[in-house]
Design an enzyme around this catalytic site. Sequence first.
Site, PDB file in Angstrom:
ATOM      1  N   GLY A 143      67.328  64.917  49.324  1.00 38.45           N
ATOM      2  CA  GLY A 143      67.037  64.581  50.715  1.00 38.45           C
ATOM      3  C   GLY A 143      65.603  64.906  51.066  1.00 38.45           C
ATOM      4  O   GLY A 143      64.723  64.940  50.191  1.00 38.45           O
ATOM      5  N   SER A 144      65.382  65.166  52.325  1.00 36.04           N
ATOM      6  CA  SER A 144      64.013  65.363  52.815  1.00 36.04           C
ATOM      7  C   SER A 144      63.459  66.728  52.407  1.00 36.04           C
ATOM      8  O   SER A 144      64.212  67.651  52.079  1.00 36.04           O
ATOM      9  CB  SER A 144      64.027  65.257  54.338  1.00 36.04           C
TER      10      SER A 144
ATOM     11  N   GLY B  94      65.147  70.526  51.950  1.00 32.10           N
ATOM     12  CA  GLY B  94      64.907  71.390  50.792  1.00 32.10           C
ATOM     13  C   GLY B  94      64.352  72.750  51.185  1.00 32.10           C
ATOM     14  O   GLY B  94      64.693  73.771  50.582  1.00 32.10           O
TER      15      GLY B  94
ATOM     16  N   GLU C 254      65.824  67.544  44.831  1.00 31.07           N
ATOM     17  CA  GLU C 254      65.208  66.207  44.686  1.00 31.07           C
ATOM     18  C   GLU C 254      64.812  65.773  46.087  1.00 31.07           C
ATOM     19  O   GLU C 254      65.635  65.254  46.836  1.00 31.07           O
ATOM     20  CB  GLU C 254      66.221  65.213  44.098  1.00 31.07           C
TER      21      GLU C 254
ATOM     22  N   CYS D 266      63.129  57.086  47.763  1.00 33.97           N
ATOM     23  CA  CYS D 266      62.263  58.263  47.609  1.00 33.97           C
ATOM     24  C   CYS D 266      61.023  57.874  46.823  1.00 33.97           C
ATOM     25  O   CYS D 266      59.964  58.479  46.981  1.00 33.97           O
ATOM     26  CB  CYS D 266      63.017  59.389  46.928  1.00 33.97           C
TER      27      CYS D 266
HETATM   28  P1  NAD Z   1      68.163  64.385  54.905  1.00 28.97           P
HETATM   29  O1  NAD Z   1      67.335  65.502  54.377  1.00 28.97           O
HETATM   30  O2  NAD Z   1      68.198  64.165  56.346  1.00 28.97           O
HETATM   31  O3  NAD Z   1      69.700  64.602  54.452  1.00 28.97           O
HETATM   32  C1  NAD Z   1      70.061  64.654  53.092  1.00 28.97           C
HETATM   33  C2  NAD Z   1      71.387  65.387  52.950  1.00 28.97           C
HETATM   34  O4  NAD Z   1      71.173  66.764  53.225  1.00 28.97           O
HETATM   35  C3  NAD Z   1      72.470  64.937  53.922  1.00 28.97           C
HETATM   36  O5  NAD Z   1      73.715  64.937  53.254  1.00 28.97           O
HETATM   37  C4  NAD Z   1      72.435  66.003  55.002  1.00 28.97           C
HETATM   38  O6  NAD Z   1      73.638  66.173  55.691  1.00 28.97           O
HETATM   39  C5  NAD Z   1      72.122  67.226  54.173  1.00 28.97           C
HETATM   40  N1  NAD Z   1      71.485  68.338  54.883  1.00 28.97           N
HETATM   41  C6  NAD Z   1      70.477  68.264  55.774  1.00 28.97           C
HETATM   42  N2  NAD Z   1      70.100  69.497  56.141  1.00 28.97           N
HETATM   43  C7  NAD Z   1      70.893  70.369  55.459  1.00 28.97           C
HETATM   44  C8  NAD Z   1      70.999  71.790  55.400  1.00 28.97           C
HETATM   45  N3  NAD Z   1      70.215  72.571  56.149  1.00 28.97           N
HETATM   46  N4  NAD Z   1      71.910  72.352  54.576  1.00 28.97           N
HETATM   47  C9  NAD Z   1      72.713  71.569  53.821  1.00 28.97           C
HETATM   48  N5  NAD Z   1      72.668  70.214  53.838  1.00 28.97           N
HETATM   49  C10 NAD Z   1      71.771  69.634  54.644  1.00 28.97           C
HETATM   50  O7  NAD Z   1      67.690  63.065  54.118  1.00 28.97           O
HETATM   51  P2  NAD Z   1      68.097  61.550  54.359  1.00 28.97           P
HETATM   52  O8  NAD Z   1      67.462  61.048  55.605  1.00 28.97           O
HETATM   53  O9  NAD Z   1      69.552  61.352  54.151  1.00 28.97           O
HETATM   54  O10 NAD Z   1      67.389  60.844  53.092  1.00 28.97           O
HETATM   55  C11 NAD Z   1      66.043  60.520  53.048  1.00 28.97           C
HETATM   56  C12 NAD Z   1      65.234  61.578  52.355  1.00 28.97           C
HETATM   57  O11 NAD Z   1      65.768  61.873  51.055  1.00 28.97           O
HETATM   58  C13 NAD Z   1      63.799  61.137  52.096  1.00 28.97           C
HETATM   59  O12 NAD Z   1      62.947  62.220  52.334  1.00 28.97           O
HETATM   60  C14 NAD Z   1      63.805  60.756  50.630  1.00 28.97           C
HETATM   61  O13 NAD Z   1      62.541  60.788  50.006  1.00 28.97           O
HETATM   62  C15 NAD Z   1      64.732  61.783  50.070  1.00 28.97           C
HETATM   63  N6  NAD Z   1      65.304  61.380  48.797  1.00 28.97           N
HETATM   64  C16 NAD Z   1      64.842  61.981  47.656  1.00 28.97           C
HETATM   65  C17 NAD Z   1      65.321  61.569  46.426  1.00 28.97           C
HETATM   66  C18 NAD Z   1      64.813  62.183  45.153  1.00 28.97           C
HETATM   67  O14 NAD Z   1      65.456  61.999  44.139  1.00 28.97           O
HETATM   68  N7  NAD Z   1      63.699  62.890  45.154  1.00 28.97           N
HETATM   69  C19 NAD Z   1      66.293  60.561  46.351  1.00 28.97           C
HETATM   70  C20 NAD Z   1      66.753  59.983  47.537  1.00 28.97           C
HETATM   71  C21 NAD Z   1      66.248  60.406  48.753  1.00 28.97           C
END
Ligand code: NAD
Length: 509
Positions: A241-242, A246, A263, A297
Amino acid sequence: MPQSTLPGSAVTTAVETALEACGVDLATLGGSHEARSCLNGEVLVTLPLATEADISAAIGEAHEAYLAWRDVPAPVRGNLVKRWAELLQLHKADLATIVTAEAGKVTSEALGEVQEMIDICDFAVGQSRQLYGKTMPSERPGHRLMETWHPLGVVGVISAFNFPVAVYSWNTALALICGDTVVWKPSEMTTLSALAAHTLLARAVADVGAPTNVHKLLIADRAGGEQLVDDPRVALISATGSVRMGREVGPRVAQRFGRALLELGGNNAAIVTASADLDLALRGIVFAAVGTAGQRCTSMRRLIVHESVVGALTEKLVAAYGTLRIGSPVAADTLVGPIINKASFDAMQAALAAAVEQGGTVLCGGTRVLEDEFPGAYYVEPAIVSMPGQTGIVQHETFAPILYVMTYTTLDQALALQNGVPQGLSSAIFTNDLIEAEHFLSVGGSDCGIANVNIGTSGAEIGGAFGGEKETGGGRESGSDSWKAYMRQATNTVNYSGLLPLAQGVKFL
Ligand code: NAD
């Protein structure tokens, strides 16, 4: 070029049919969580959200299952993943339909996402016979020195909306053959894709007679994710995720000495040199910048172009962007579906305004289209913005289709720009000059986890390790030796000498 061919209720019907085909019993659904389609904003199905007690119980059950699963020989564990792949192949179109409805991917990309699941399953099945440890020469006579690899336990998978099922499958296929069990918290925005993929795995589990709880699905909000992250019974948290996410998850897992595989976001660039084949570069750039509506991503966000070709290339790019078909992702000729939601659209508009304020010029795109027809959905024209430099907004990942174009004079300048952002996921160079290409791939070249020559930044194959450096989090998933992240390593010394010589010549007793 906006186009509209999408009758609203048809999406819900198609999703319900696809869910049922995957084995989901719609009669068991209903609850407070609204699964929406980003194609038109409508609620597709409602689902129950897992409570704190549900989450704790799911982790406990997965841990119980782990104690049995770890004793199943790895090649036999591979049979489960092999069966999952068969079911995914059988239901490829169904799962793709749901991915399209929730994440907005055009059909070809949604099918590609499911194909990626099948590919990683194939890889994992092979890997199940190759969980190799090394044997090293011991410095002591009559001794054997070796390493063995053991399962970790419960793996908590947290996934992002933009790859609703593929990234989960990278983790799950490998974790399962490694002897771990999996508890998955998908994105709140793609819960039906998750439910379908999970149901297919449940069928595979039943078919091969594996323990029922080797995998658990949590339809949960962020608080549910936090509970998973904090639970000491979860040996590894693999979170996609974002960077913001992380930053929260990494320290929480470290606090309890758990393992984290992160990731996170990217801010991916391509360098286009004076020797590049501009037509080839054009195709690579457009796919990477516009594919998945700029929501990968690895999407290309920055273009660093030699000053001698920047005019010609941007002219071609603007012309190509003018021909992009934007609209229903299920229409055969659509290349750009909707972005995920209003927050994404607002972030895109804010980024464009900031870019202009910071001296940028919008060369094309950025406008919302099809608003009258789909007031609850966000279809946008991908944007190209010429920037005078790389400060301000260009340092940030805006998860929407914006491509910033900058110029350079020397390759060293281009590399400094390429590396001059906090993220380190993917990168590319378009060149026909071997020396430039090798320089880009060398230790002083790209600092990213992925560095490509004459292809764009996105669209990785599962065979290589996937992940990035710096704020991208440092994790590696999918191919190569990423399986090691799901296992613990033990070093074993066996003494068959009948004596007790000590290492380093130490004398004692
Ligand atoms: P997001 O960070 O909003 O959410 C991702 C996941 O994390 C969701 O399931 C969310 O519920 C969970 N989450 C959020 N905060 C959390 C916390 N504090 N504790 C536990 N879980 C939590 O991301 P998004 O909007 O769903 O996806 C887009 C982002 O993901 C972009 O930044 C993109 O670059 C990244 N991404 C990275 C990769 C990679 O492999 N590097 C792949 C796909 C997406």
